[in-house]
Design a protein around this motif. Structure first.
Motif, PDB file in Angstrom:
ATOM      1  N   MET A   9       0.843  -1.197   0.000  1.00  0.00           N
ATOM      2  CA  MET A   9       0.000   0.000   0.000  1.00  0.00           C
ATOM      3  C   MET A   9       0.877   1.245   0.000  1.00  0.00           C
ATOM      4  O   MET A   9       1.968   1.245   0.561  1.00  0.00           O
ATOM      5  CB  MET A   9      -0.887   0.037   1.253  1.00  0.00           C
ATOM      6  CG  MET A   9      -1.992  -0.993   1.291  1.00  0.00           C
ATOM      7  SD  MET A   9      -3.162  -0.658   2.642  1.00  0.00           S
ATOM      8  CE  MET A   9      -2.114  -0.913   4.075  1.00  0.00           C
ATOM      9  N   LYS A  10       0.365   2.293  -0.602  1.00  0.00           N
ATOM     10  CA  LYS A  10       1.018   3.592  -0.478  1.00  0.00           C
ATOM     11  C   LYS A  10       0.442   4.281   0.754  1.00  0.00           C
ATOM     12  O   LYS A  10      -0.758   4.537   0.844  1.00  0.00           O
ATOM     13  CB  LYS A  10       0.791   4.463  -1.708  1.00  0.00           C
ATOM     14  CG  LYS A  10       1.443   5.838  -1.581  1.00  0.00           C
ATOM     15  CD  LYS A  10       1.222   6.727  -2.804  1.00  0.00           C
ATOM     16  CE  LYS A  10       1.853   8.102  -2.580  1.00  0.00           C
ATOM     17  NZ  LYS A  10       1.651   9.025  -3.742  1.00  0.00           N
ATOM     18  N   ILE A  11       1.326   4.546   1.717  1.00  0.00           N
ATOM     19  CA  ILE A  11       0.931   5.175   2.969  1.00  0.00           C
ATOM     20  C   ILE A  11       1.714   6.466   3.128  1.00  0.00           C
ATOM     21  O   ILE A  11       2.948   6.452   3.182  1.00  0.00           O
ATOM     22  CB  ILE A  11       1.189   4.237   4.169  1.00  0.00           C
ATOM     23  CG1 ILE A  11       0.450   2.898   3.973  1.00  0.00           C
ATOM     24  CG2 ILE A  11       0.762   4.900   5.469  1.00  0.00           C
ATOM     25  CD1 ILE A  11       0.737   1.874   5.060  1.00  0.00           C
ATOM     26  N   VAL A  12       1.013   7.584   3.180  1.00  0.00           N
ATOM     27  CA  VAL A  12       1.650   8.892   3.330  1.00  0.00           C
ATOM     28  C   VAL A  12       1.647   9.270   4.803  1.00  0.00           C
ATOM     29  O   VAL A  12       0.600   9.247   5.454  1.00  0.00           O
ATOM     30  CB  VAL A  12       0.923   9.952   2.490  1.00  0.00           C
ATOM     31  CG1 VAL A  12       1.523  11.343   2.735  1.00  0.00           C
ATOM     32  CG2 VAL A  12       0.993   9.600   1.006  1.00  0.00           C
ATOM     33  N   ILE A  13       2.815   9.612   5.325  1.00  0.00           N
ATOM     34  CA  ILE A  13       2.943   9.956   6.740  1.00  0.00           C
ATOM     35  C   ILE A  13       3.174  11.451   6.866  1.00  0.00           C
ATOM     36  O   ILE A  13       4.250  11.961   6.511  1.00  0.00           O
ATOM     37  CB  ILE A  13       4.083   9.167   7.420  1.00  0.00           C
ATOM     38  CG1 ILE A  13       3.798   7.665   7.394  1.00  0.00           C
ATOM     39  CG2 ILE A  13       4.255   9.629   8.868  1.00  0.00           C
ATOM     40  CD1 ILE A  13       4.341   6.946   6.207  1.00  0.00           C
ATOM     41  N   ILE A  14       2.165  12.160   7.345  1.00  0.00           N
ATOM     42  CA  ILE A  14       2.278  13.595   7.596  1.00  0.00           C
ATOM     43  C   ILE A  14       3.038  13.784   8.915  1.00  0.00           C
ATOM     44  O   ILE A  14       2.654  13.234   9.936  1.00  0.00           O
ATOM     45  CB  ILE A  14       0.887  14.258   7.697  1.00  0.00           C
ATOM     46  CG1 ILE A  14       0.054  13.954   6.446  1.00  0.00           C
ATOM     47  CG2 ILE A  14       1.021  15.758   7.927  1.00  0.00           C
ATOM     48  CD1 ILE A  14       0.616  14.494   5.151  1.00  0.00           C
ATOM     49  N   GLY A  15       4.109  14.567   8.864  1.00  0.00           N
ATOM     50  CA  GLY A  15       5.018  14.622  10.002  1.00  0.00           C
ATOM     51  C   GLY A  15       6.025  13.488   9.924  1.00  0.00           C
ATOM     52  O   GLY A  15       6.594  13.066  10.934  1.00  0.00           O
ATOM     53  N   GLY A  16       6.269  13.012   8.716  1.00  0.00           N
ATOM     54  CA  GLY A  16       7.063  11.807   8.497  1.00  0.00           C
ATOM     55  C   GLY A  16       8.552  11.953   8.693  1.00  0.00           C
ATOM     56  O   GLY A  16       9.279  10.958   8.584  1.00  0.00           O
ATOM     57  N   THR A  17       9.033  13.175   8.989  1.00  0.00           N
ATOM     58  CA  THR A  17      10.460  13.344   9.265  1.00  0.00           C
ATOM     59  C   THR A  17      10.723  13.601  10.749  1.00  0.00           C
ATOM     60  O   THR A  17      11.862  13.835  11.149  1.00  0.00           O
ATOM     61  CB  THR A  17      11.056  14.506   8.431  1.00  0.00           C
ATOM     62  OG1 THR A  17      10.372  15.724   8.771  1.00  0.00           O
ATOM     63  CG2 THR A  17      10.888  14.248   6.948  1.00  0.00           C
ATOM     64  N   GLY A  18       9.673  13.573  11.575  1.00  0.00           N
ATOM     65  CA  GLY A  18       9.814  13.818  13.008  1.00  0.00           C
ATOM     66  C   GLY A  18      10.115  12.554  13.782  1.00  0.00           C
ATOM     67  O   GLY A  18      10.412  11.494  13.203  1.00  0.00           O
ATOM     68  N   LEU A  19      10.023  12.645  15.106  1.00  0.00           N
ATOM     69  CA  LEU A  19      10.385  11.531  15.994  1.00  0.00           C
ATOM     70  C   LEU A  19       9.579  10.272  15.685  1.00  0.00           C
ATOM     71  O   LEU A  19      10.144   9.214  15.388  1.00  0.00           O
ATOM     72  CB  LEU A  19      10.165  11.950  17.457  1.00  0.00           C
ATOM     73  CG  LEU A  19      10.308  10.844  18.503  1.00  0.00           C
ATOM     74  CD1 LEU A  19      11.736  10.317  18.537  1.00  0.00           C
ATOM     75  CD2 LEU A  19       9.875  11.347  19.881  1.00  0.00           C
ATOM     76  N   ILE A  20       8.257  10.364  15.742  1.00  0.00           N
ATOM     77  CA  ILE A  20       7.411   9.196  15.478  1.00  0.00           C
ATOM     78  C   ILE A  20       7.355   8.913  13.986  1.00  0.00           C
ATOM     79  O   ILE A  20       7.430   7.759  13.555  1.00  0.00           O
ATOM     80  CB  ILE A  20       5.986   9.420  16.032  1.00  0.00           C
ATOM     81  CG1 ILE A  20       6.020   9.694  17.542  1.00  0.00           C
ATOM     82  CG2 ILE A  20       5.108   8.201  15.728  1.00  0.00           C
ATOM     83  CD1 ILE A  20       6.605   8.581  18.373  1.00  0.00           C
ATOM     84  N   GLY A  21       7.238   9.965  13.193  1.00  0.00           N
ATOM     85  CA  GLY A  21       7.088   9.790  11.750  1.00  0.00           C
ATOM     86  C   GLY A  21       8.243   9.064  11.101  1.00  0.00           C
ATOM     87  O   GLY A  21       8.038   8.171  10.261  1.00  0.00           O
ATOM     88  N   SER A  22       9.470   9.399  11.474  1.00  0.00           N
ATOM     89  CA  SER A  22      10.627   8.750  10.854  1.00  0.00           C
ATOM     90  C   SER A  22      10.689   7.271  11.232  1.00  0.00           C
ATOM     91  O   SER A  22      11.030   6.412  10.402  1.00  0.00           O
ATOM     92  CB  SER A  22      11.915   9.464  11.259  1.00  0.00           C
ATOM     93  OG  SER A  22      12.069   9.492  12.670  1.00  0.00           O
TER      94      SER A  22
END
Length: 246
Positions: free
Chosen positions: A1-14
């Motif tokens: 699946m393509k899953i987009v993570i908003i905030g994906g470069t932060g602590l939880i996101g990364s």
């Protein structure tokens, strides 16, 4: 699946991007430094093209009452509109245990507003309520420090490791929409004062922690509102183990 993570470069996101990628998903980090801004809408249409799931783990840069409310109302509205237009089939958001129980906190009011927008959007959704992160201990101590002394109440908390938060959010993202909320928490219960004192001692931080029943936690006076109810999923990482690995 393509899953987009908003905030994906932060602590939880990364951590979430890495975890989902290891499980074979196309995990796309989205943040201002990748050209995606939920406050302005910049880049949302492009990054959500063909996305199956969008996960919002972003956070307000300011915890001031008006700022945090503006952030979550604006960013969530823009993201929901873009997700709806893109035909995203599952909207996942990370929120906080106790959001609905501490309205005196401006931050919790803003998170509650975010959740109401999601629930009323018509999109299939899952909301993950997590307890405080171990990694957040320093910020809590700083916010409660006056003249070199940390003043905190003994409110009950079940803090957890960011890795375990990411695992819970990743599980929600890879599963069918709950159209509801799930709670996740750490395996041990502490007093807020006890938890922070333990972390500061381990870091050889000289600040003294004083127990003050009237000390506010981001505007609120919690008792047991920050711990989950029965049926919460409990993570495995204990505080001592996390401190050893730091």
């Amino acid at each position: 699946m393509k899953i987009v993570i908003i905030g994906g470069t932060g602590l939880i996101g990364s951590k979430l991007v890495a975890r989902l990628g290891e499980h074979g998903h196309e995990a796309v980090p989205a943040a201002p430094n990748t050209g995606v801004n939920t406050l302005t809408g910049e880049g949302l249409k492009e990054v959500l093209q063909d996305a199956n799931v969008v996960v919002d783990v972003s956070n307000s840069p300011s915890f001031a009452d008006d700022d945090v409310m503006t952030f979550f109302r604006t960013s969530t509205t823009n993201l929901l509109d873009a997700a709806r237009e893109a035909g995203v089939g599952h909207y996942v958001a990370l929120s906080v245990v106790g959001t609905d129980r501490l309205p005196e906190s401006g931050y919790m009011r803003a998170k509650a507003a975010q959740e109401e927008l999601i629930k009323g959007s018509g999109l299939p959704y899952s909301i993950v309520h997590a307890t405080q992160f171990f990694e957040f201990a320093g910020r809590i101590a700083d916010s409660a420090t006056v003249d070199g002394t940390v003043r905190l109440s003994g409110a009950a908390v079940r803090p957890m490791a960011a890795d375990d938060v990411a695992a819970a959010v990743g599980k929600a993202a890879a599963s069918a929409p709950l159209n509801g909320t799930v709670e996740v928490a750490g395996p041990e219960e502490f007093g807020l004062d006890q938890w922070i004192a333990t972390v500061l001692a381990a870091r050889q931080d000289p600040r003294e922690v004083i127990t003050d029943p009237q000390a506010r936690y981001f505007g609120a006076l919690p008792d047991r509102e920050l711990v989950p109810g029965p049926g919460a999923s409990l993570a495995q990482t204990r505080l001592s183990e996390w401190l050893t690995n730091q």
